[in-house]
Scaffold this active site. Sequence first.
Site: not given
Lengths: 430, 430
Positions: B131, B207
């Site tokens: 995460e 990302k």
Amino acid sequence: MMRTRPLKVALLGCGVVGSEVTRIITTQADDLAARIGAPIELAGIAVRRPNRVREGVPADLLTTDAMALVKRGDLDVVVEVIGGIEPVRTLITTAFEHGASVVSANKALLAADGASLHAKAVEHGVDLYYEAAVAGAIPLIRPLRESLAGDKVNRVLGIVNGTTNFILDKMDSTGAGYSEALDEATALGYAEADPTADVEGFDAAAKAAILAGIAFHTRVTIDDVHREGITEVTAADIASARKMGCLVKMLAICERSADGRSVTARVHPAMIPLSHPLASVREAYNAVFVEAEAAGRLMFYGPGAGGAPTASAVLGDLVAACRNKLAATTGAGESAYTQLPVSPMGDVVTRYHISLDVADKPGVLAQVATVFAEHDVSIDTVRQQGKDGEASLVVVTHRAPDAALSATVSSLRKLDTVRGVASIMRVEGE
Amino acid sequence: MMRTRPLKVALLGCGVVGSEVTRIITTQADDLAARIGAPIELAGIAVRRPNRVREGVPADLLTTDAMALVKRGDLDVVVEVIGGIEPVRTLITTAFEHGASVVSANKALLAADGASLHAKAVEHGVDLYYEAAVAGAIPLIRPLRESLAGDKVNRVLGIVNGTTNFILDKMDSTGAGYSEALDEATALGYAEADPTADVEGFDAAAKAAILAGIAFHTRVTIDDVHREGITEVTAADIASARKMGCLVKMLAICERSADGRSVTARVHPAMIPLSHPLASVREAYNAVFVEAEAAGRLMFYGPGAGGAPTASAVLGDLVAACRNKLAATTGAGESAYTQLPVSPMGDVVTRYHISLDVADKPGVLAQVATVFAEHDVSIDTVRQQGKDGEASLVVVTHRAPDAALSATVSSLRKLDTVRGVASIMRVEGE
């Protein structure tokens, strides 16, 4: 990895949300099977009116006997989208007793009796999920329960009722009064024919109870939540908020007390600064702002209601419950170990915007200021406007306990020079 | 339910994030134990410089032999906050081989080689959570993977790099040029001494790869991501965006193609309307906007970097990995069943803002418009400004494939009347 036996899922209720859940289970069957590891088989759909036309809902699955459905004993998951307390509570506990996990969108039941439902689920080794019960499609319960499981949440500040946000947003953008904005919300389908649950804050209070319990690892029921609706918010309040660089929003606020030994939960209209991320939440959208010690300030934004958004949340839970069934495990359940008590509203510390109708003569401000001082409520700013022997006085306080503010207002009402208290509104999010 | 045996956790790396993770594990031990169902025992911390002073980090746990640590064989979870590809990849796979789940904040490694790491984790029956690799404290990977598991994501549009958002926000709010804004970001610690990874978009591209893979249930690596940095964004671009009611933001954009058969992933500066929720993301904050078929438009907002926010995300994963270890199960892992290919940038369809320096004489606009028409790129608006024989022409197009726009610009450069192409910027979020 694909297991041959499908996962049997029953649906309780087939209204706006239930039809959408059925549609997605049917049309996205391959994707759901790939994500779960086994196909879903719709085993039955309990409805009150089986003869109503429901496009895309297989008629042979409909039954009016919800109790017989949850007692079948071969169900993996029961999805409950009926709403209300009974007979739903009995149906859900019966489903647990017969080995089924439950996915529910039922905020009222969870806010009234979540603890005993969670206990029943644990007793029978099944899951109870209810992401759809708070803020529709917005992932909120799972992030709070799992993503923030290693953090300490101190405050949750949310716009969790789309109807009241729509009404207040209209009042702000058009200058309309409450009734006029409510009429528009009703005409557009954002408010129900009887808007009580929304405008009096019952809906938001149920969500606040659920959020507070999860955020603080304790138990909070709807009865613990202080509740004020938006029916008395006036165009003057909205204009006054704008003068302070604020908007009026209906907020659900859950806070840990300064000493960390108790929590509070409340829903009421409040002024928030235009610079606050929640101020940009317009129309019927929802958003929840979370302050955690390590994470800092987080916000979750999206559609808070509607068939498809609510179905999205239900389906996410359904996939999780099915995966757990396949793995013969359960997910993260209730965490209420802190057992923090809920303090009454009088203990809440915040700022206030008070609008007074006063006589336009010398000495009034001094009298009013004395009353605030007597109750230890410190004044931040005062704005005076006078005309024709009448005047209004707008006082904004520093942070003070709600009980002290209430006592201040009671004393103000007794002053001869105060003709009335036009409005009291809390100022939040600073 | 409390098991006596503690869960053994090792930490690889003890810099800004690692120290904060250690601090929380130590100071919040009781809360973490209650949430997990068993206490965490810190079994060792691998560092390069064991003699460096680290406040609150038990010195007897430090070791320089990371490989020996992950080979102990009694670890439940390894937390990796070193970063980079090697030796981390070897350490993580060795941890898997010795039965430990891994929590990582390593975007570069996950974006380069996530698939093989996931396969290794599955092979050894352990978890791989990350995460913290995308958007710091913001719960994003778990909501995408689990909350939206029953929905179909069509687009992810995110501000996932705080440094570039800070720089562009400063340019917008102060009128500063790129270099000046970068200097301020460096002085305030928002940019590193060598800002390349941020300003050239490498960080955001990693990302984007991770987000695209999860959102579309496929595999995307950083090499699949089209990447443009912000070093050529000028004060004139920002001013021109403002004239259109837009802001310039560095965006990571992952999209499913119109026919659903492929995906694209890209990072570049783009103009977005001021009314878009991402426009209100200021300074170094991150936010990710997700469009899903049933859920609609969701946004997740919060701090995208920093020791404590990143530690919050790591700790959430650590609690999940520990719970799974206790229950002898694993969480939802990689879902890449769609195997959707990644299309090249030329296939991306979007709008463009092109600023041309042209000769200030009659007929130029007609020439320019002809070139656009020849490449089937439809013009939405044109703005002309002239002075002293020179003029600028700002063209905003309707939606067109990137390849067509590139060909248009090549042709424009060949026109005698076009003295230069001052800037090309995509317009997104409409």
